[in-house]
Design an enzyme around this catalytic site. Structure first.
Site, PDB file in Angstrom:
ATOM      1  N   ASN A 165       0.721  -1.638  -0.150  1.00 35.14           N
ATOM      2  CA  ASN A 165      -0.396  -0.289  -0.040  1.00 35.14           C
ATOM      3  C   ASN A 165       1.220   1.241   0.082  1.00 35.14           C
ATOM      4  O   ASN A 165       0.759   2.585  -0.497  1.00 35.14           O
ATOM      5  CB  ASN A 165      -1.043  -0.334   1.243  1.00 35.14           C
ATOM      6  CG  ASN A 165      -0.303   0.126   2.528  1.00 35.14           C
ATOM      7  OD1 ASN A 165       0.525  -0.553   2.790  1.00 35.14           O
ATOM      8  ND2 ASN A 165      -1.388   0.578   3.511  1.00 35.14           N
ATOM      9  N   GLU A 262       4.163  -3.802  11.669  1.00 32.09           N
ATOM     10  CA  GLU A 262       3.585  -2.605  12.059  1.00 32.09           C
ATOM     11  C   GLU A 262       1.926  -3.482  10.884  1.00 32.09           C
ATOM     12  O   GLU A 262       2.117  -3.719   9.824  1.00 32.09           O
ATOM     13  CB  GLU A 262       4.380  -1.486  10.779  1.00 32.09           C
ATOM     14  CG  GLU A 262       5.197  -1.234  11.968  1.00 32.09           C
ATOM     15  CD  GLU A 262       4.879   0.298  12.932  1.00 32.09           C
ATOM     16  OE1 GLU A 262       3.637   0.234  13.214  1.00 32.09           O
ATOM     17  OE2 GLU A 262       5.786   0.455  13.376  1.00 32.09           O
ATOM     18  N   CYS A 297      -2.744   1.433   6.958  1.00 33.24           N
ATOM     19  CA  CYS A 297      -3.549   0.516   8.280  1.00 33.24           C
ATOM     20  C   CYS A 297      -3.955   1.830   9.696  1.00 33.24           C
ATOM     21  O   CYS A 297      -4.684   1.757  10.916  1.00 33.24           O
ATOM     22  CB  CYS A 297      -1.918   0.306   8.691  1.00 33.24           C
ATOM     23  SG  CYS A 297      -0.859   1.509   8.691  1.00 33.24           S
ATOM     24  N   GLU A 476       8.349   3.456  14.893  1.00 31.59           N
ATOM     25  CA  GLU A 476       9.469   3.789  13.359  1.00 31.59           C
ATOM     26  C   GLU A 476       8.866   5.191  13.456  1.00 31.59           C
ATOM     27  O   GLU A 476       8.495   5.523  14.060  1.00 31.59           O
ATOM     28  CB  GLU A 476       8.663   2.830  12.191  1.00 31.59           C
ATOM     29  CG  GLU A 476       8.632   1.092  12.043  1.00 31.59           C
ATOM     30  CD  GLU A 476       8.400   0.853  11.281  1.00 31.59           C
ATOM     31  OE1 GLU A 476       7.151   1.031   9.998  1.00 31.59           O
ATOM     32  OE2 GLU A 476       8.881   0.090  10.361  1.00 31.59           O
TER      33      GLU A 476
HETATM   34  P1  NAD Z   1       0.442  -9.047   3.177  1.00 27.68           P
HETATM   35  O1  NAD Z   1       0.853  -9.379   5.304  1.00 27.68           O
HETATM   36  O2  NAD Z   1      -0.267  -9.947   2.761  1.00 27.68           O
HETATM   37  O3  NAD Z   1       2.080  -9.022   3.321  1.00 27.68           O
HETATM   38  C1  NAD Z   1       3.050  -8.516   3.431  1.00 27.68           C
HETATM   39  C2  NAD Z   1       4.498  -9.108   3.102  1.00 27.68           C
HETATM   40  O4  NAD Z   1       4.868 -10.112   3.796  1.00 27.68           O
HETATM   41  C3  NAD Z   1       4.337  -9.471   1.398  1.00 27.68           C
HETATM   42  O5  NAD Z   1       5.568  -8.767   1.041  1.00 27.68           O
HETATM   43  C4  NAD Z   1       4.288 -10.487   1.070  1.00 27.68           C
HETATM   44  O6  NAD Z   1       4.480 -11.381   0.472  1.00 27.68           O
HETATM   45  C5  NAD Z   1       4.798 -11.463   2.698  1.00 27.68           C
HETATM   46  N1  NAD Z   1       4.424 -12.457   2.933  1.00 27.68           N
HETATM   47  C6  NAD Z   1       3.589 -13.128   3.204  1.00 27.68           C
HETATM   48  N2  NAD Z   1       3.593 -14.271   3.613  1.00 27.68           N
HETATM   49  C7  NAD Z   1       4.874 -14.519   4.448  1.00 27.68           C
HETATM   50  C8  NAD Z   1       5.463 -15.242   5.376  1.00 27.68           C
HETATM   51  N3  NAD Z   1       5.120 -16.415   5.678  1.00 27.68           N
HETATM   52  N4  NAD Z   1       6.669 -14.510   5.752  1.00 27.68           N
HETATM   53  C9  NAD Z   1       6.586 -14.142   5.283  1.00 27.68           C
HETATM   54  N5  NAD Z   1       6.702 -13.019   4.762  1.00 27.68           N
HETATM   55  C10 NAD Z   1       5.634 -12.822   4.118  1.00 27.68           C
HETATM   56  O7  NAD Z   1      -0.170  -7.487   3.264  1.00 27.68           O
HETATM   57  P2  NAD Z   1      -0.983  -6.721   2.536  1.00 27.68           P
HETATM   58  O8  NAD Z   1      -1.669  -7.041   1.851  1.00 27.68           O
HETATM   59  O9  NAD Z   1       0.609  -6.942   0.812  1.00 27.68           O
HETATM   60  O10 NAD Z   1      -0.458  -5.711   2.777  1.00 27.68           O
HETATM   61  C11 NAD Z   1      -1.284  -4.611   3.018  1.00 27.68           C
HETATM   62  C12 NAD Z   1      -1.929  -4.536   4.953  1.00 27.68           C
HETATM   63  O11 NAD Z   1      -0.745  -4.225   5.600  1.00 27.68           O
HETATM   64  C13 NAD Z   1      -3.208  -4.636   5.709  1.00 27.68           C
HETATM   65  O12 NAD Z   1      -3.637  -5.455   6.771  1.00 27.68           O
HETATM   66  C14 NAD Z   1      -2.192  -3.326   6.902  1.00 27.68           C
HETATM   67  O13 NAD Z   1      -3.240  -2.924   7.836  1.00 27.68           O
HETATM   68  C15 NAD Z   1      -0.954  -3.415   6.678  1.00 27.68           C
HETATM   69  N6  NAD Z   1      -0.219  -2.512   6.932  1.00 27.68           N
HETATM   70  C16 NAD Z   1       0.196  -2.211   8.475  1.00 27.68           C
HETATM   71  C17 NAD Z   1       0.931  -1.063   8.417  1.00 27.68           C
HETATM   72  C18 NAD Z   1       1.399  -0.325   9.318  1.00 27.68           C
HETATM   73  O14 NAD Z   1       1.968  -0.338   9.915  1.00 27.68           O
HETATM   74  N7  NAD Z   1       0.311  -0.539  10.567  1.00 27.68           N
HETATM   75  C19 NAD Z   1       1.148  -0.479   7.091  1.00 27.68           C
HETATM   76  C20 NAD Z   1       0.886  -0.690   5.602  1.00 27.68           C
HETATM   77  C21 NAD Z   1      -0.012  -1.990   5.761  1.00 27.68           C
END
Ligand code: NAD
Length: 498
Positions: A165, A262, A297, A476
């Site tokens: 995102n 995060e 998020c 962060e």
């Molecule tokens: P996601 O958790 O599906 O994926 C995030 C990353 O993790 C990707 O690069 C993915 O390939 C990787 N990943 C997936 N499975 C893994 C595993 N088993 N081991 C290691 N890495 C793995 O999230 P998304 O769909 O890319 O992003 C959306 C989510 O991110 C939302 O839930 C949002 O709330 C969260 N988000 C949080 C913040 C914050 O600062 N708190 C900021 C942005 C997004």
């Protein structure tokens, strides 16, 4: 390019083509045999091919980072900082091309989102670049005949795992402090948005010794999980969903390495009867990140408006939302682009459908969906406000990650504070009031890591950012984030007595 656009030094389409199938390992592009298609969500066409890295490339990236670590860790902290700051300036020079690539891969609008994201990413590198001299330890008054002190040491290879995102800001929040503190990094790019990440990492890598910055592109299962389980990874910094965050935390626990998380949020925004309504409306628009299709998020997705202001608030925010232009992310007129992919769009629609089943619920959709041209309307969503839901409805409790906010009405202050604190998330919260006592009381009682009064700003360099509860672990964006999460503290006691 329209005549309003800043000049381009790199052609985005050529850059995407040349980055097809590549990882960045040891300062060089290293291709993967397997590829993952990356779609442009606004056109539904394939934008390019990303590398589908597996264990071989991931091992190679960690080995490159491990190989670079000792010399980088011994480099004076200010020298490291200067290199990172210079990389930030170089990134800013290429900002237009990077922003366009980001718009094409994420569907976020170029003008309202992507240019700003690149600017913040570059600024974060400059900010952290200036903090090298702040990696200080302490002296401890343990015994006047012994010198007792603490020093800050880098951890080693940092794995930085990114979502789609806001990939560039989130990347710099991790690798900026990690590098300045003397660590080397392996970034796991999001499979949805790998190209801008790769290009930024290349620009950064050109200012640093070989192997300090590496990027692997691939799936969570074949690449991310290999990285988090790797014996040479000394720290994991993850941003993404709660479910994957749990898996990452477990992987860290198995090897006893520190993990920062995060995760998601369901941030409340409480508008009091005495609030400056125009300011609150602008705060709701920016806080809900409608220009990012609500895919944030920290999105202020639970708006608690005092009953006295409900009608006026809805009238004002409705007029503003209706006027927002939804369309081609690359068009300068566009304010709202597309949802990232069909899966995310289906999730958003499923939540709205659940609200539609509630008898007293009212669903208000704003703006007009785009039609025609190269744009495929499937992934566009209108900004939506939902009223009249019970507090335990999934739309009120769960993260939707789309342009859908619930508007809940309140009359009793203690009750609204209690309702604000019930989601289990604790990323951010805001309160809108002219009364200092109310503001002080609410900031003390709101259960969130980032609480603001009368504003709804996103991540700011120098302001610690991070969630409580289900929203994650760690901070962060600040000096504290660098020292606490990317260094270890060593205690030294020297005794030359007798
Ligand atoms: P996601 O958790 O599906 O994926 C995030 C990353 O993790 C990707 O690069 C993915 O390939 C990787 N990943 C997936 N499975 C893994 C595993 N088993 N081991 C290691 N890495 C793995 O999230 P998304 O769909 O890319 O992003 C959306 C989510 O991110 C939302 O839930 C949002 O709330 C969260 N988000 C949080 C913040 C914050 O600062 N708190 C900021 C942005 C997004």
């Amino acid at each position: 390019m329209t005549e309003h656009s800043p000049s381009l030094q790199i052609d985005p389409v050529t850059a995407i083509r040349s980055l097809a199938g590549q990882n960045l390992i040891g300062g060089r592009r290293v291709p993967s045999a397997r590829r993952l298609p990356v779609l442009n969500p606004a056109t539904g066409t394939q934008l390019g091919d990303a590398a589908d890295a597996g264990a071989v490339e991931t091992d190679a990236a960690v080995a490159a980072a491990r190989g670079a670590f000792d010399a980088w860790a011994r480099t004076p902290a200010r020298t490291r900082g200067k290199a990172v700051a210079a990389a930030g300036r170089a990134l800013a020079e290429q900002s237009e091309a990077i922003a366009r690539i980001l718009a094409m891969e994420t569907g976020k609008a170029l003008r309202t989102e992507c240019r700003g994201e690149v600017a913040v990413a570059a600024d974060l590198l400059e900010f952290y670049g200036g903090l090298g001299s702040e990696l200080k330890g302490e002296t401890v008054p343990y015994n006047p005949r012994m010198l007792t002190m603490t020093i800050r040491e880098p951890l080693g290879v940092v794995a930085a795992i990114l979502p789609w995102n806001v990939p560039l800001v989130l990347m710099m929040l991790k690798i900026g402090p990690a590098l300045v503190a003397g660590n080397t990094v392996v970034v796991k790019a999001s499979e949805e948005a790998p190209f801008a990440t790769l290009l930024c990492a290349e620009i950064l890598a050109a200012h640093l010794p070989e192997g300090c910055v590496n990027v692997v592109c691939g799936t969570g299962a074949d690449c991310g999980a290999v990285l988090t389980a790797h014996p040479d990874v000394a720290k994991i910094s993850f941003t993404g969903s709660e479910a994957v965050g749990q898996a990452v935390y477990e992987a860290g626990a198995k090897r006893i390495v520190p993990v920062s998380l995060e995760l998601g949020g369901k941030s409340p925004m409480i508008i009091c009867a005495d609030a400056d309504l125009d300011r609150a409306v602008e705060g709701a628009l920016s806080g809900m990140r409608f220009t990012r299709q609500g895919q944030s998020c920290t999105a202020a997705s639970r708006i608690y408006v005092h009953a006295d202001l409900k009608d006026a608030f809805l009238a004002k925010i409705g007029a503003r939302l209706d006027a927002m232009v939804i369309g081609d992310p690359l068009d300068e007129a566009t304010e709202i682009g597309t949802i990232i992919n069909a899966r995310q769009a289906a999730t958003i629609r499923r939540y709205v459908a659940m609200a539609e089943k509630v008898e007293d619920a009212e669903i208000r959709r704003y703006g007009r969906l785009p039609k025609g041209g190269a744009i495929v309307p499937d992934l566009f969503e209108q900004p939506t406000l939902i009223l009249g839901l019970p507090e335990d409805h999934p739309c009120v409790r769960e993260e939707i990650f789309g342009p859908v906010a619930v508007v809940q009405v309140w009359q009793d202050y203690d009750d609204v504070i209690a309702r604000a604190n019930t989601s289990g998330y604790g990323l951010a919260a805001t309160i809108w009031t002219r009364d200092l006592n109310t503001a002080l009381d609410a900031t003390a009682r709101l259960d969130a890591g980032y609480v603001q009064v009368n504003q709804n700003l996103t991540i700011q360099p120098n302001v610690s950012y991070g969630g409580f509860g289900r929203s994650g672990l760690g901070k962060e964006a600040s000096l504290e984030a660098m020292t606490e999460h990317f260094t270890r503290k060593k205690t030294i006691v020297m005794n030359f007595d007798g």
